[in-house]
Enzyme design. Structure first.
Site, PDB file in Angstrom:
ATOM      1  N   ASP A 142       2.556  -3.371   9.241  1.00 51.01           N
ATOM      2  CA  ASP A 142       3.884  -3.372   8.818  1.00 51.01           C
ATOM      3  C   ASP A 142       4.828  -3.465   9.958  1.00 51.01           C
ATOM      4  O   ASP A 142       5.858  -4.047   9.908  1.00 51.01           O
ATOM      5  CB  ASP A 142       4.220  -1.822   8.193  1.00 51.01           C
ATOM      6  CG  ASP A 142       3.716  -1.750   6.775  1.00 51.01           C
ATOM      7  OD1 ASP A 142       3.064  -2.658   6.223  1.00 51.01           O
ATOM      8  OD2 ASP A 142       3.747  -0.770   6.243  1.00 51.01           O
ATOM      9  N   GLU A 143       4.664  -2.643  11.298  1.00 52.19           N
ATOM     10  CA  GLU A 143       5.318  -2.734  12.207  1.00 52.19           C
ATOM     11  C   GLU A 143       5.580  -4.080  12.778  1.00 52.19           C
ATOM     12  O   GLU A 143       6.555  -4.594  13.269  1.00 52.19           O
ATOM     13  CB  GLU A 143       4.748  -1.945  13.559  1.00 52.19           C
ATOM     14  CG  GLU A 143       4.797  -0.378  13.133  1.00 52.19           C
ATOM     15  CD  GLU A 143       6.052   0.367  12.932  1.00 52.19           C
ATOM     16  OE1 GLU A 143       7.047  -0.195  12.555  1.00 52.19           O
ATOM     17  OE2 GLU A 143       5.864   1.571  12.511  1.00 52.19           O
ATOM     18  N   HIS A 166       7.931  -6.265  10.484  1.00 52.17           N
ATOM     19  CA  HIS A 166       9.278  -6.027  10.955  1.00 52.17           C
ATOM     20  C   HIS A 166       9.562  -6.411  12.254  1.00 52.17           C
ATOM     21  O   HIS A 166      10.922  -6.794  12.409  1.00 52.17           O
ATOM     22  CB  HIS A 166       9.373  -4.437  10.882  1.00 52.17           C
ATOM     23  CG  HIS A 166       8.847  -3.703   9.609  1.00 52.17           C
ATOM     24  ND1 HIS A 166       8.571  -2.377   9.505  1.00 52.17           N
ATOM     25  CD2 HIS A 166       8.939  -4.130   8.229  1.00 52.17           C
ATOM     26  CE1 HIS A 166       8.389  -2.120   8.263  1.00 52.17           C
ATOM     27  NE2 HIS A 166       8.679  -3.224   7.539  1.00 52.17           N
ATOM     28  N   HIS A 184       5.042   5.460   6.382  1.00 55.33           N
ATOM     29  CA  HIS A 184       4.074   5.734   7.862  1.00 55.33           C
ATOM     30  C   HIS A 184       4.167   7.281   8.087  1.00 55.33           C
ATOM     31  O   HIS A 184       3.157   7.931   8.398  1.00 55.33           O
ATOM     32  CB  HIS A 184       4.991   4.884   9.071  1.00 55.33           C
ATOM     33  CG  HIS A 184       4.884   3.512   8.670  1.00 55.33           C
ATOM     34  ND1 HIS A 184       5.544   2.681   9.544  1.00 55.33           N
ATOM     35  CD2 HIS A 184       4.490   2.920   7.595  1.00 55.33           C
ATOM     36  CE1 HIS A 184       5.498   1.330   9.179  1.00 55.33           C
ATOM     37  NE2 HIS A 184       4.843   1.368   7.955  1.00 55.33           N
ATOM     38  N   GLU A 214       9.240   1.753   6.086  1.00 45.48           N
ATOM     39  CA  GLU A 214       8.835   2.737   7.022  1.00 45.48           C
ATOM     40  C   GLU A 214       8.478   3.953   6.695  1.00 45.48           C
ATOM     41  O   GLU A 214       7.826   4.769   7.489  1.00 45.48           O
ATOM     42  CB  GLU A 214      10.165   2.570   8.216  1.00 45.48           C
ATOM     43  CG  GLU A 214      10.176   1.305   8.854  1.00 45.48           C
ATOM     44  CD  GLU A 214       9.352   1.338  10.040  1.00 45.48           C
ATOM     45  OE1 GLU A 214       8.771   2.543  10.483  1.00 45.48           O
ATOM     46  OE2 GLU A 214       8.844   0.172  10.501  1.00 45.48           O
ATOM     47  N   GLU A 241       7.827   8.642  13.490  1.00 45.68           N
ATOM     48  CA  GLU A 241       8.007   7.971  12.129  1.00 45.68           C
ATOM     49  C   GLU A 241       8.785   8.953  11.412  1.00 45.68           C
ATOM     50  O   GLU A 241       9.663   8.482  10.580  1.00 45.68           O
ATOM     51  CB  GLU A 241       6.697   7.796  11.633  1.00 45.68           C
ATOM     52  CG  GLU A 241       5.736   6.838  12.462  1.00 45.68           C
ATOM     53  CD  GLU A 241       6.227   5.252  12.215  1.00 45.68           C
ATOM     54  OE1 GLU A 241       7.251   4.968  11.453  1.00 45.68           O
ATOM     55  OE2 GLU A 241       5.651   4.505  12.735  1.00 45.68           O
ATOM     56  N   TRP A 255       0.893  -1.298   0.133  1.00 44.11           N
ATOM     57  CA  TRP A 255       0.078  -0.177   0.036  1.00 44.11           C
ATOM     58  C   TRP A 255       0.912   1.157  -0.133  1.00 44.11           C
ATOM     59  O   TRP A 255       2.027   1.199   0.290  1.00 44.11           O
ATOM     60  CB  TRP A 255      -1.079  -0.118   1.442  1.00 44.11           C
ATOM     61  CG  TRP A 255      -0.359  -0.034   2.642  1.00 44.11           C
ATOM     62  CD1 TRP A 255       0.045  -0.954   3.303  1.00 44.11           C
ATOM     63  CD2 TRP A 255       0.281   1.265   3.413  1.00 44.11           C
ATOM     64  NE1 TRP A 255       0.530  -0.768   4.578  1.00 44.11           N
ATOM     65  CE2 TRP A 255       0.522   0.724   4.451  1.00 44.11           C
ATOM     66  CE3 TRP A 255       0.089   2.792   2.948  1.00 44.11           C
ATOM     67  CZ2 TRP A 255       1.138   1.578   5.483  1.00 44.11           C
ATOM     68  CZ3 TRP A 255       0.634   3.413   3.974  1.00 44.11           C
ATOM     69  CH2 TRP A 255       1.404   2.857   5.263  1.00 44.11           C
ATOM     70  N   GLU A 301      10.126  -2.254  17.416  1.00 44.60           N
ATOM     71  CA  GLU A 301       8.703  -2.607  16.237  1.00 44.60           C
ATOM     72  C   GLU A 301       7.661  -3.222  17.067  1.00 44.60           C
ATOM     73  O   GLU A 301       6.475  -2.698  16.741  1.00 44.60           O
ATOM     74  CB  GLU A 301       9.430  -3.785  15.284  1.00 44.60           C
ATOM     75  CG  GLU A 301      10.577  -2.977  14.702  1.00 44.60           C
ATOM     76  CD  GLU A 301      10.212  -2.004  13.414  1.00 44.60           C
ATOM     77  OE1 GLU A 301       8.866  -1.655  13.566  1.00 44.60           O
ATOM     78  OE2 GLU A 301      10.979  -1.934  12.526  1.00 44.60           O
ATOM     79  N   THR A 356       5.822  -0.134  18.821  1.00 46.91           N
ATOM     80  CA  THR A 356       5.359   0.746  17.807  1.00 46.91           C
ATOM     81  C   THR A 356       4.070   0.050  16.926  1.00 46.91           C
ATOM     82  O   THR A 356       3.083   0.734  17.071  1.00 46.91           O
ATOM     83  CB  THR A 356       6.259   1.113  16.634  1.00 46.91           C
ATOM     84  OG1 THR A 356       7.516   1.477  17.092  1.00 46.91           O
ATOM     85  CG2 THR A 356       5.789   2.145  15.912  1.00 46.91           C
TER      86      THR A 356
END
Length: 328
Positions: A196-197, A200, A114, A111, A76, A33, A164, A167
């Protein structure tokens, strides 16, 4: 052989797996995305109507929520600090563009989306003073950070595994709160960032897991070192315009704790999750020193939980220049 050289050898040994790590834990650029997917379409005739709707819904979100969202965004946006720090870790070579540097560049690429997304949302919402947010962001990048890891890859991967996940917790809770207040679009944005976090987190914790298989005692000692030193958040040098580095991060943390976005209990819970994920109770072949480190780590969540229960969070919100109460 020195500890530093052993760590370098371990990093070089694991480097052959970097392509598989990229394939497993990161998503190709063409498939992932992008911020524009969740924002009003500036090329559409309905753009201004979409912005108006976004601003109307944003009016219902409370003060501490905005402070927390701004703090998360600034964190971020300070990505240049994190990339430059990680590129300097032992075993990561951006000059020769080795496998580990490829991981860092592609992780950074993910990242970077974000901060782009959250910054544009804050700008369109009309609820925050963007110039003050931008000043704080520039200060934070100028000031950098000191996370206590040095160039040690073992300590850095403990830090990123923890951070991560922290977050993820923060963005996920913001998503839940936004949904509760009826802002489904913001909720979706934060949910996607949280996803995503978590990916990761799985990646960095797998790096640690692999190191435990090769160099268990030194990995255990590095884990203990980071837990004794305590994990500082990336934005711990946060400050507002005209201010020195002082209590701004603490005041931002108080806002996050007051509304339950990220709390002392979450910090303790993450330690327990890492203990469980790395199955430190089952690791064999440890030196006497590393055995003591494991005992410390096994007892740590219980000890920290008792301390966190006694913490008192101020009930009064600190008024930040980023968010003016009159606008809320």
């Amino acid at each position: 052989m020195s500890i530093k050289n052993i760590r370098l050898e371990v990093m070089q040994f694991l480097e052959k797996n970097v392509d598989s790590f990229v394939d497993q834990y990161l998503i190709p650029v063409e498939k992932i995305w992008q911020p524009t997917d969740f924002l009003p379409n500036s090329q559409s005739d309905t753009f201004f109507d979409e912005v108006k709707e976004l601003r109307e819904i944003a009016k219902d979100l409370p003060y501490d929520f905005w402070v927390t969202l701004v703090g998360d965004t600034i964190t971020e946006e300070a990505l240049p600090t994190y990339e430059s720090w990680l590129m300097d870790v032992e075993g990561i070579d951006n000059i020769e563009r080795n496998g580990w540097s490829k991981w860092i560049r592609q992780w950074t690429g993910e990242e970077n989306r974000h901060g782009d997304l959250l910054n544009k949302y804050l700008y369109l919402s009309g609820r925050v003073n963007m110039r003050e947010v931008e000043i704080t962001t520039q200060h934070l990048i100028n000031d950098g950070f000191d996370i206590g890891t040095g160039r040690d890859p073992y300590k850095n991967f403990v830090y990123t595994s923890f951070q991560e996940l922290a977050t993820y917790v923060s963005h996920n809770r913001v998503a839940q709160m936004a949904k509760k207040y009826g802002d489904n679009k913001l909720s979706k944005m934060c949910k996607m960032i949280a996803g995503d976090e978590m990916r990761h987190h799985h990646a960095y914790s797998e790096f640690v897991n692999r190191i435990f298989q090769i160099d268990p005692s030194e990995m255990m000692l590095a884990f203990q070192y980071m837990m004794k030193a305590k994990i500082v958040m990336p934005a711990h040098f946060l400050r507002e315009s005209g201010e020195k580095i002082s209590t701004a991060f603490e005041q931002f943390s108080d806002s996050a704790q007051r509304i339950g976005v990220y709390t002392a209990a979450d910090y303790v819970d993450i330690i327990q999750k890492l203990n469980d994920k790395w199955e430190i109770d089952k690791i064999s072949g440890l030196t006497d020193e590393a055995e003591k480190a494991r005992d410390y780590l096994m007892k740590l969540p219980g000890r920290m939980a008792k301390i966190s229960e006694r913490m008192v969070i101020p009930q009064e919100s600190h008024i930040f220049k980023w968010v003016e109460p009159a606008r809320i």
